[in-house]
Write an enzyme that holds these catalytic residues in place. Structure first.
Site, PDB file in Angstrom:
ATOM      1  N   ASP A  55      -2.363  -8.490   0.738  1.00  0.00           N
ATOM      2  CA  ASP A  55      -0.995  -8.805  -0.245  1.00  0.00           C
ATOM      3  C   ASP A  55      -0.803 -10.289  -0.603  1.00  0.00           C
ATOM      4  OD1 ASP A  55       0.097  -6.141  -0.183  1.00  0.00           O
ATOM      5  OD2 ASP A  55       0.473  -6.079   2.042  1.00  0.00           O
ATOM      6  N   GLY A  78       0.717  -1.155  -0.014  1.00  0.00           N
ATOM      7  CA  GLY A  78      -0.014  -0.007  -0.029  1.00  0.00           C
ATOM      8  C   GLY A  78       0.983   1.284   0.128  1.00  0.00           C
ATOM      9  N   SER A  79       0.191   2.370  -0.467  1.00  0.00           N
ATOM     10  CA  SER A  79       0.679   3.663  -0.470  1.00  0.00           C
ATOM     11  C   SER A  79       0.925   4.239   1.120  1.00  0.00           C
ATOM     12  CB  SER A  79       0.370   4.486  -1.234  1.00  0.00           C
ATOM     13  OG  SER A  79       0.380   4.164  -2.666  1.00  0.00           O
ATOM     14  N   GLY A  80       1.444   5.349   1.342  1.00  0.00           N
ATOM     15  CA  GLY A  80       1.417   5.773   2.609  1.00  0.00           C
ATOM     16  C   GLY A  80       2.683   5.495   3.367  1.00  0.00           C
ATOM     17  N   HIS A  81       3.512   4.520   2.849  1.00  0.00           N
ATOM     18  CA  HIS A  81       4.769   3.955   3.910  1.00  0.00           C
ATOM     19  C   HIS A  81       5.929   4.407   3.078  1.00  0.00           C
ATOM     20  CE1 HIS A  81       2.306   1.159   5.896  1.00  0.00           C
ATOM     21  NE2 HIS A  81       1.831   0.700   4.657  1.00  0.00           N
ATOM     22  N   HIS A 115       0.052   0.396  10.204  1.00  0.00           N
ATOM     23  CA  HIS A 115      -1.201   0.885   9.801  1.00  0.00           C
ATOM     24  C   HIS A 115      -2.300   1.435  10.838  1.00  0.00           C
ATOM     25  CE1 HIS A 115      -0.323  -2.246   6.581  1.00  0.00           C
ATOM     26  NE2 HIS A 115      -0.561  -1.306   5.892  1.00  0.00           N
TER      27      HIS A 115
END
Length: 334
Positions: free
Chosen positions: A111, A55-58, A221
């Site tokens: 994932d 996921g994005s945001g990392h 998360h």
């Protein structure tokens, strides 16, 4: 993030566009899928391809680690969400050099499902052999005897490092996966959260916590940790994080470790170095030698406050992978 547009797909698409335009000498977008990014540099025929994603945001994980010595491609998901099988498959086809492709990702249900589907599609539709290695380094997320159920957090960085080096060394796909699994088996992480991030799709915080509180073992998360308590000093926090790690993996005096003190997005580097100072003291007291150290934002959670500590127990093979040079947009090691 809470002040930005709240369409998560648009956020990611504009971020990816900006990233590719900022680093054209490193990375390019595949025309078949805007979430499929690959190295813009030529790779050798017969080399195992390294594919990472999540996921994005990392950021700088995961797209920041496409480059020489690490990954050859990345599949980008929405914020805190797995990429779909389609971009994973497109990257697989683009980076396959005849020796197969290694998928490296964190142990999260989405994932596991989507990378697994992409691997089946690569085999059936493209006749590309795929190997998979999962990161399960978070000691807070499952008991020691159930490591296969643990989450992957900042320790994923060391797994990328080890597998990318092994591929550069000319190892077969089977051997690259063996090295990645070995790196994971020898890696442990533990984190602490002190403030949430705000999810653009909801505008809400990822978890609730008081200004004078911290959560030990928080997932990146915002998943619940082991316990919530009063905010403590950096030394006390480091004692707890390292203590839980060393209770989970055995180190003998004289053995060596790679150390990562990772920021979650909004923690100043000043604070991270204070934590590192105490980590070094603890390891020295235990007779554990630090072989290499990394301090900074390596795998974040938007603007979350807090940090994690990761230790990877080293042998000669893993030391060789840790020493291997890397040239990525967000990480360079000579």
């Amino acid at each position: 993030m809470k002040k930005l547009i709240n369409d998560p797909r648009r956020v990611v698409e504009e971020m990816v566009e900006g990233y590719v335009h900022a680093h054209p000498e490193y990375i390019k977008q595949l025309p078949e899928n805007e979430r499929a990014l690959v190295t813009s540099r030529e790779t050798k025929e017969g080399k195992v391809g390294i594919l990472i994603g999540g996921g994005s945001g990392h950021e700088p994980g995961f797209l920041g680690y496409v480059g020489e010595g690490m990954a050859d491609g990345v599949a980008v998901g929405n914020i805190f969400a797995s990429p779909s099988p389609d971009p994973i498959l497109e990257v697989t086809k683009a980076i396959d050099k005849g020796a197969g492709v290694a998928y490296l990702y964190g142990n999260y249900a989405g994932d596991v499902m989507n990378f697994g589907m992409a691997a089946e599609m690569a085999d059936m539709e493209e006749d590309i052999e795929v190997g998979m290695a999962l990161a399960t380094d978070d000691v807070a997320s499952a008991p020691k005897e159930e490591q296969e159920k643990r989450r992957g957090i900042a320790g994923e960085f060391f797994i990328y490092k080890a597998a990318g080096a092994a591929a550069d060394f000319g190892y077969s796909l089977e051997e690259v996966i063996r090295v990645a699994d070995k790196a994971n088996t020898n890696t442990r992480s533990m984190g602490v959260g002190i403030s949430p991030c705000y999810l653009p799709q909801t505008g809400e915080p990822s978890f609730e916590i008081g200004d004078d509180e911290m959560e030990i073992g928080l997932g990146h998360h915002g998943e619940p940790g082991l316990e919530k308590g009063k905010l403590e000093s950096a030394d006390v926090v480091a004692d707890r994080l390292v203590g839980d790690i060393l209770n989970d993996v055995e180190f003998s005096p004289g053995e060596e470790a790679a150390v990562l003190v990772n920021g979650l997005g909004s923690t100043p580097k000043m604070d991270l170095y204070i934590v590192y100072r105490r980590v070094e003291q603890i390891l020295k007291e235990r007779g554990i030698k630090i072989y290499r150290s990394y301090v900074g934002d390596y795998i974040t959670s938007l603007e979350m406050g807090g940090c994690s500590v990761t230790l990877m127990k080293l042998d000669e093979e893993l030391k060789k992978t840790i020493d291997h040079p890397v040239d990525c947009p967000m990480f360079v090691q000579k």
